[in-house]
Design an enzyme around this catalytic site. Structure first.
Site, short mmCIF file in Angstrom:
data_model
loop_
_atom_site.label_atom_id
_atom_site.label_comp_id
_atom_site.label_asym_id
_atom_site.label_seq_id
_atom_site.Cartn_x
_atom_site.Cartn_y
_atom_site.Cartn_z
CD GLU A 72 10.87 44.80 9.37
OE1 GLU A 72 11.93 45.30 8.96
OE2 GLU A 72 9.90 45.49 9.69
CB CYS B 255 -1.52 45.42 9.31
SG CYS B 255 -2.72 45.44 10.66
CB SER C 289 -0.79 42.89 20.88
OG SER C 289 -1.11 44.24 21.01
CB CYS D 288 -3.62 52.13 13.33
SG CYS D 288 -4.56 50.78 14.06
CG LEU E 107 -7.42 52.59 25.29
CD1 LEU E 107 -8.75 51.91 25.02
CD2 LEU E 107 -7.23 52.84 26.80
CB CYS F 167 0.52 51.86 12.67
SG CYS F 167 1.45 50.32 12.52
CB CYS G 150 8.32 41.43 18.83
SG CYS G 150 6.99 42.39 18.14
CB CYS H 101 5.66 50.16 18.69
SG CYS H 101 6.15 49.43 20.23
#
Ligand code: SAH
Length: 370
Positions: A91, A111, A204, A115, A228, A118, A104, A348
């Site tokens: 995407e 990935c 990022s 995390c 972070l 996410c 973006c 996000c």
């Protein structure tokens, strides 16, 4: 057969030299590719025969296409589901603001960072994107803008509108795919092509130290963003497994040193996803101030987008404001950022290609580049 979208201008110049024609033609080809979006640039009139005839035997453009697009009713954000040649789906998200248009980009299919909060992280890593597949996302979006006059007018750019900023904040960890991302940076920043200056491209990272060192050595001018999300090693390792490999203290020491050695006003964009009851107390804010001391930062607080099913929740609005005010009072440049495109799951952490989509998309209408 090589992918034309994966070639830097220098690569095309070398190609011209190999074919014993002037390197000047590489510039023409590059302009045709990235300014006119011509996928058969060897047909440009005036090119030497040797080049025009040989090139289609050696190179072609990867056929990425927009498999699906969704437009937010609220803010003009457009999410593209991009299908790569092998059927992989990623995407990219187009975000219009007054003075800038930001795209973006995804750097990987899925990935590997995993995390916990996410959605993309739950897919696992399927594969890296190539530089050409990264560049193709920009070409597709820029062509989409060109072909959608109504969208341009509505957003207040009646004539031509160019993507002005790139953020590598889509699917994937860009520094886990450093070679292809580096090549993409060369391609996107070339003045003959898309002409996006490195300062306007933000990479990022969740904190991939090996990739970070390579990136900053190759592209010291590129903008950096760091995710972070926590203020102690223990808490960060629980949220973000990558912290066990590269503790945040080590990453920040490296960045502190990097920024101290610079003589410009560059700063680190810190992203902090605020999660109710997990990282949103004033103690967290105090620790964050200590942790970031000595690093020039701009801090974006992103209230968690709840992705179902999840044990994590968005913060209460009052506690989010208190958190921001506390940081502000401590002298941190801080903003609350609400994700764009909430109604189209473009926000996000919501960039995930669900099994459902994968099943539907082969029949979805495709808008191909060529
Ligand atoms: N892997 C890179 C690039 C992804 S950027 C990185 O981690 O920086 C995407 C940003 O959205 C990251 O800061 C990520 O932590 C954040 N994010 C992920 N899930 C989210 C969610 N559910 N709500 C809000 N932000 C989220």
């Amino acid at each position: 057969m090589q992918d034309l979208y994966s070639q830097s201008l220098a690569d095309l110049e070398q190609y011209c030299t190999r074919l014993a024609v002037s390197t000047v033609h590489a510039k023409t080809l590059y302009r045709r590719l990235f300014k006119d979006f011509d996928t058969t640039p060897w047909t440009t009139p005036g090119l030497p025969h040797g080049l025009a005839e040989q090139m289609p035997h050696d190179m072609r453009c990867t056929t990425a296409s927009i498999a699906e697009e969704s437009q937010s009713r609220y803010d003009g954000t457009v999410k593209f589901l991009v299908r790569m040649e092998d059927g992989s789906l990623v995407e990219s998200v187009l975000m219009p603001e007054k003075k800038r248009i930001t795209l973006c980009l995804s750097s990987q299919v899925g990935c590997a960072m995993a995390c916990t909060f996410c959605h993309t992280g739950r897919m696992g890593l399927k594969r890296n994107l190539t530089a050409g597949e990264i560049a193709a996302q920009v070409v597709l979006a820029q062509r989409w803008i060109r072909d959608h006059a109504a969208w341009r007018e509505e957003r207040g750019y009646p004539g031509f509108a160019a993507i002005s900023n790139i953020v590598f904040m889509g699917m994937g960890e860009p520094l886990d795919n450093i070679d292809e991302v580096s090549q993409a940076l060369r391609i996107l920043s070339d003045p003959m092509g898309l002409n996006l200056s490195l300062r306007k491209i933000s990479v990022s990272t969740a904190g991939h130290l090996d990739g970070l060192k390579i990136l900053l050595e190759r592209f010291p001018k590129v903008s950096l963003a760091l995710s972070l999300h926590a203020t102690t090693e223990r808490e960060r390792s629980q949220l973000m497994p990558i912290n066990r490999r590269w503790p945040i203290g080590t990453i920040l020491d490296y960045l502190r040193n990097f920024y101290q050695q610079r003589d410009d006003d560059a700063c680190l964009l810190v992203q902090y996803t605020v999660i109710r009851g997990v990282n949103d107390t004033l103690d967290h804010a105090d620790r964050m101030v200590e942790l970031l001391r000595g690093v020039p930062v701009k801090l974006n607080l992103i209230p968690l987008n709840e992705v179902e099913p999840s044990r994590f929740q968005s913060p209460e609005p009052e506690s989010l404001q208190r958190f921001r005010d506390h940081l502000n009072a401590a002298g941190v440049r801080v903003m609350i950022r609400y994700s764009k495109g909430q109604d189209i799951a473009a926000a996000c952490g919501q960039l995930v290609v669900s099994a459902e989509k994968r099943r539907l998309s082969p029949s979805a209408e495709a808008v191909t580049i060529s």
